[in-house]
Design a protein around this motif. Structure first.
Motif, mmCIF file in Angstrom:
data_model
loop_
_atom_site.group_PDB
_atom_site.id
_atom_site.type_symbol
_atom_site.label_atom_id
_atom_site.label_comp_id
_atom_site.label_asym_id
_atom_site.label_seq_id
_atom_site.Cartn_x
_atom_site.Cartn_y
_atom_site.Cartn_z
ATOM 1 N N TRP A 3 -19.892 1.416 -6.540
ATOM 2 C CA TRP A 3 -18.639 1.160 -6.415
ATOM 3 C C TRP A 3 -18.139 0.534 -4.841
ATOM 4 N N THR A 4 -17.356 -0.008 -4.630
ATOM 5 C CA THR A 4 -17.505 -1.329 -3.169
ATOM 6 C C THR A 4 -16.016 -0.834 -3.323
ATOM 7 N N LYS A 5 -15.664 -0.133 -1.631
ATOM 8 C CA LYS A 5 -14.038 0.352 -0.983
ATOM 9 C C LYS A 5 -13.581 -1.301 -0.932
ATOM 10 N N ILE A 6 -12.512 -1.665 -0.845
ATOM 11 C CA ILE A 6 -11.439 -2.739 -0.587
ATOM 12 C C ILE A 6 -10.431 -2.300 0.158
ATOM 13 N N ALA A 7 -9.917 -2.840 0.690
ATOM 14 C CA ALA A 7 -8.175 -2.540 1.691
ATOM 15 C C ALA A 7 -7.652 -1.332 1.009
ATOM 16 N N SER A 8 -7.628 -0.480 1.705
ATOM 17 C CA SER A 8 -6.377 0.800 1.181
ATOM 18 C C SER A 8 -5.213 -0.248 1.221
ATOM 19 N N MET A 9 -4.462 0.401 0.154
ATOM 20 C CA MET A 9 -3.250 0.346 -0.095
ATOM 21 C C MET A 9 -2.706 1.243 0.931
ATOM 22 N N GLN A 10 -1.048 -0.060 1.048
ATOM 23 C CA GLN A 10 -0.349 0.177 2.173
ATOM 24 C C GLN A 10 0.016 1.805 2.625
ATOM 25 N N THR A 11 0.543 2.517 0.996
ATOM 26 C CA THR A 11 1.610 3.283 1.141
ATOM 27 C C THR A 11 0.253 4.150 0.051
ATOM 28 N N LYS A 12 0.235 5.771 0.777
ATOM 29 C CA LYS A 12 0.045 6.795 -0.301
ATOM 30 C C LYS A 12 0.501 6.614 -1.206
ATOM 31 N N ARG A 13 -0.288 7.350 -2.549
ATOM 32 C CA ARG A 13 0.228 7.160 -3.425
ATOM 33 C C ARG A 13 -0.807 8.239 -4.327
ATOM 34 N N LEU A 14 0.100 8.681 -5.995
ATOM 35 C CA LEU A 14 -0.874 10.000 -6.306
ATOM 36 C C LEU A 14 0.272 9.508 -7.701
ATOM 37 N N ARG A 32 -8.490 -12.424 -2.357
ATOM 38 C CA ARG A 32 -8.928 -13.994 -1.898
ATOM 39 C C ARG A 32 -8.316 -13.494 -0.594
ATOM 40 N N GLU A 33 -7.820 -12.744 0.019
ATOM 41 C CA GLU A 33 -6.550 -12.264 1.351
ATOM 42 C C GLU A 33 -7.214 -11.335 1.966
ATOM 43 N N GLY A 34 -7.744 -10.074 1.045
ATOM 44 C CA GLY A 34 -8.248 -9.154 1.554
ATOM 45 C C GLY A 34 -7.452 -8.007 1.361
ATOM 46 N N LYS A 35 -6.070 -8.136 1.205
ATOM 47 C CA LYS A 35 -5.480 -7.653 1.867
ATOM 48 C C LYS A 35 -4.092 -7.169 0.563
ATOM 49 N N TRP A 36 -3.770 -6.032 1.012
ATOM 50 C CA TRP A 36 -2.329 -5.119 0.159
ATOM 51 C C TRP A 36 -0.454 -5.715 1.097
ATOM 52 N N LYS A 37 -0.142 -6.821 0.082
ATOM 53 C CA LYS A 37 1.320 -7.392 0.832
ATOM 54 C C LYS A 37 2.693 -6.612 -0.376
ATOM 55 N N SER A 38 3.739 -5.973 0.647
ATOM 56 C CA SER A 38 4.293 -5.168 0.003
ATOM 57 C C SER A 38 5.492 -5.686 -1.707
ATOM 58 N N LEU A 39 5.812 -5.682 -2.246
ATOM 59 C CA LEU A 39 7.099 -6.442 -3.469
ATOM 60 C C LEU A 39 7.450 -5.869 -3.579
ATOM 61 N N LYS A 40 9.248 -6.462 -3.689
ATOM 62 C CA LYS A 40 10.586 -5.612 -3.981
ATOM 63 C C LYS A 40 10.180 -4.386 -4.561
ATOM 64 N N PRO A 41 11.067 -3.205 -4.143
ATOM 65 C CA PRO A 41 10.712 -1.937 -5.073
ATOM 66 C C PRO A 41 11.602 -2.254 -6.195
ATOM 67 N N MET A 42 10.829 -0.984 -7.169
ATOM 68 C CA MET A 42 11.135 -0.675 -8.415
ATOM 69 C C MET A 42 12.862 -0.197 -8.035
ATOM 70 N N ASN A 43 14.311 -0.161 -9.089
ATOM 71 C CA ASN A 43 15.381 -0.132 -8.739
ATOM 72 C C ASN A 43 15.721 1.223 -9.203
ATOM 73 N N GLU A 44 14.535 2.007 -9.326
ATOM 74 C CA GLU A 44 14.323 3.825 -9.118
ATOM 75 C C GLU A 44 13.016 3.606 -8.824
ATOM 76 N N GLY A 45 13.276 4.904 -8.025
ATOM 77 C CA GLY A 45 11.872 5.753 -7.661
ATOM 78 C C GLY A 45 11.076 6.115 -8.888
ATOM 79 N N ARG A 46 9.925 6.104 -9.310
ATOM 80 C CA ARG A 46 9.601 7.271 -10.364
ATOM 81 C C ARG A 46 7.719 7.134 -10.290
ATOM 82 N N SER A 47 7.813 8.644 -10.683
ATOM 83 C CA SER A 47 6.841 9.538 -10.636
ATOM 84 C C SER A 47 6.066 10.297 -11.677
ATOM 85 N N GLY A 48 4.493 9.671 -12.054
ATOM 86 C CA GLY A 48 4.148 9.897 -13.480
ATOM 87 C C GLY A 48 4.205 9.012 -14.762
ATOM 88 N N LEU A 49 4.815 7.772 -14.131
ATOM 89 C CA LEU A 49 4.906 6.400 -15.349
ATOM 90 C C LEU A 49 4.160 5.458 -15.687
#
Length: 147
Positions: A27-38, A73-90
């Motif tokens: 297992w190899t750790k990479i950069a963490s996401m910008q947002t904590k998520r479950l 290649r960059e080794g980092k997370w970048k924010s993209l356009k958010p979805m139209n609706e919030g979704r959990s368990g999708l």
């Protein structure tokens, strides 16, 4: 294989990301996401990881609409356009060079992300509300199972 985010069983939602190499059995750790998520979706396309939706708190129905992408290649997370609706368990899949966000807690809706234009479009509805389902693409069709 990739494991991203999740929950530690207590009060902590995770942003950490690890990749598994089955050939070397490491297992190899990479950069963490910008947002904590479950309860989020994670897909891979053209060597990049895309994660979207989920929740940032274990005992609330705070549904995220945010999306981010990891470029190795960059080794980092970048924010993209958010979805139209919030979704959990999708569920999430890649089909015809686009990413689909399917259902989620209390939702039947489906939206599609165009990678080239960084835009989300509502594309239809499921027959039933789906939360915690699985989705896959087989023979040119998206199948949503369970939930």
């Amino acid at each position: 294989m990739c494991v991203a985010g999740g929950w530690d069983g207590g009060m902590n939602v995770l942003s950490s990301v690890e990749l598994y190499n089955p050939v070397m059995n490491i297992w190899t750790k990479i950069a963490s996401m910008q947002t904590k998520r479950l309860l989020h979706a994670l897909v891979s396309y053209n060597g990049r990881l895309y994660t979207f939706g989920g929740s940032d708190y274990p005992f609330r129905s705070n549904r995220l609409n945010s999306m981010e992408s990891y470029d190795p290649r960059e080794g980092k997370w970048k924010s993209l356009k958010p979805m139209n609706e919030g979704r959990s368990g999708l569920s999430g899949v890649v089909y015809n060079d686009e990413i689909y966000a399917i259902g989620g807690y209390g939702l039947k809706s489906v939206e599609r992300y165009n990678i080239r234009t960084n835009t989300w479009t509502n594309v239809g509805s499921l027959n039933h509300v789906r939360w915690g389902s699985c989705a896959c693409v087989v023979n040119g069709k998206i199948y949503v199972i369970g939930g």
